[in-house]
Motif scaffolding. Sequence first.
Motif, PDB file in Angstrom:
ATOM      1  N   ASN A 101       0.830  -1.205   0.000  1.00 12.67           N
ATOM      2  CA  ASN A 101       0.000   0.000   0.000  1.00 12.67           C
ATOM      3  C   ASN A 101       0.867   1.258   0.000  1.00 12.67           C
ATOM      4  OD1 ASN A 101       0.993  -0.085   2.609  1.00 12.67           O
ATOM      5  ND2 ASN A 101      -0.925   0.528   3.567  1.00 12.67           N
ATOM      6  N   GLU A 102       2.067   1.137  -0.572  1.00 16.26           N
ATOM      7  CA  GLU A 102       3.004   2.256  -0.595  1.00 16.26           C
ATOM      8  C   GLU A 102       3.416   2.591  -2.019  1.00 16.26           C
ATOM      9  OE1 GLU A 102       5.240   1.592   3.658  1.00 16.26           O
ATOM     10  OE2 GLU A 102       5.919   0.415   1.944  1.00 16.26           O
ATOM     11  N   VAL A 103       3.803   3.855  -2.187  1.00 11.38           N
ATOM     12  CA  VAL A 103       4.389   4.303  -3.448  1.00 11.38           C
ATOM     13  C   VAL A 103       5.793   4.797  -3.141  1.00 11.38           C
ATOM     14  CG1 VAL A 103       4.267   5.968  -5.323  1.00 11.38           C
ATOM     15  CG2 VAL A 103       2.188   4.885  -4.504  1.00 11.38           C
ATOM     16  N   TYR A 104       6.756   4.252  -3.849  1.00 10.77           N
ATOM     17  CA  TYR A 104       8.160   4.629  -3.718  1.00 10.77           C
ATOM     18  C   TYR A 104       8.458   5.641  -4.819  1.00 10.77           C
ATOM     19  CZ  TYR A 104       8.521   0.487  -0.750  1.00 10.77           C
ATOM     20  OH  TYR A 104       8.347  -0.441   0.248  1.00 10.77           O
TER      21      TYR A 104
ATOM     22  N   ASN B  24      18.059   7.558  -5.269  1.00  8.36           N
ATOM     23  CA  ASN B  24      17.536   7.766  -3.917  1.00  8.36           C
ATOM     24  C   ASN B  24      16.016   7.646  -3.954  1.00  8.36           C
ATOM     25  OD1 ASN B  24      20.048   8.598  -2.444  1.00  8.36           O
ATOM     26  ND2 ASN B  24      20.032  10.143  -4.063  1.00  8.36           N
ATOM     27  N   TRP B  25      15.431   7.136  -2.854  1.00  6.40           N
ATOM     28  CA  TRP B  25      13.995   6.866  -2.820  1.00  6.40           C
ATOM     29  C   TRP B  25      13.367   7.415  -1.548  1.00  6.40           C
ATOM     30  CZ3 TRP B  25      11.500   4.364  -6.840  1.00  6.40           C
ATOM     31  CH2 TRP B  25      12.319   3.755  -7.784  1.00  6.40           C
ATOM     32  N   THR B  26      12.114   7.856  -1.661  1.00  7.55           N
ATOM     33  CA  THR B  26      11.271   8.172  -0.505  1.00  7.55           C
ATOM     34  C   THR B  26      10.022   7.303  -0.615  1.00  7.55           C
ATOM     35  OG1 THR B  26      10.217  10.007  -1.671  1.00  7.55           O
ATOM     36  CG2 THR B  26      12.097  10.553  -0.265  1.00  7.55           C
ATOM     37  N   ILE B  27       9.366   7.095   0.511  1.00  3.05           N
ATOM     38  CA  ILE B  27       8.206   6.203   0.556  1.00  3.05           C
ATOM     39  C   ILE B  27       7.020   6.951   1.134  1.00  3.05           C
ATOM     40  CG2 ILE B  27       7.314   4.017   1.460  1.00  3.05           C
ATOM     41  CD1 ILE B  27      10.260   3.186   1.897  1.00  3.05           C
TER      42      ILE B  27
END
Length: 197
Positions: free
Chosen positions: A25-28, A36-39
């Motif tokens: 249920n997340e979007v990266y 680099n990634w945020t969630i």
Amino acid sequence: ICPNINVVFRSLAVSGTNVFAGGGNEVYFSSDSGINWTITSINAAGPYSEVDVLAVSGDFIIAGIFSGDIFISNNYGKTWIQSNHGLPSSFLCFALTINGNDIFLGTFQHGVWRRSLLDEIKDIPNEFVLFQNYPNPFNSGTVISYSLPLAYNVILIIYNPLGQLVKILEKEFKNSGTYYFNFNASDLPSGIYFYKL
């Protein structure tokens, strides 16, 4: 590599150097081609709340949840607003794309739906607003409305002129969007009341 390798990623969307990956249920989100990634989490309800499909157009990203909810973000997935206007009450989302100003949604046993992206994004608030209640003055009932640009824990409270708590109308987590509360004051004495978000 995306940071969480234990998630089943069911969807990807790319726009320039922006990469979006839907898992659970997340979007990266990566703004630098996946270095680099945020969630961010999408607060979809139900047992099948996985992000199944993603589409991107400019600053907007649309996420289709397997259980049939559509969420839109205008800030690269930092916040989401649920937007199911005009869709069947129960459907499974399998495909999603954007062409020009139109969103196309492929469903299971409910066909392909076309909706205007412009109609969807106009409903996304960009600031916190607590609106004037209507009607005002009122006899037994009035409507209190407010807008949230972010998903937030909301407390809507009624006070008397002495600053004393009269009622807690709402106390719950809400996704970004505009909300309306029908305040029934028939059990309260006549007088002046204040509300606070």
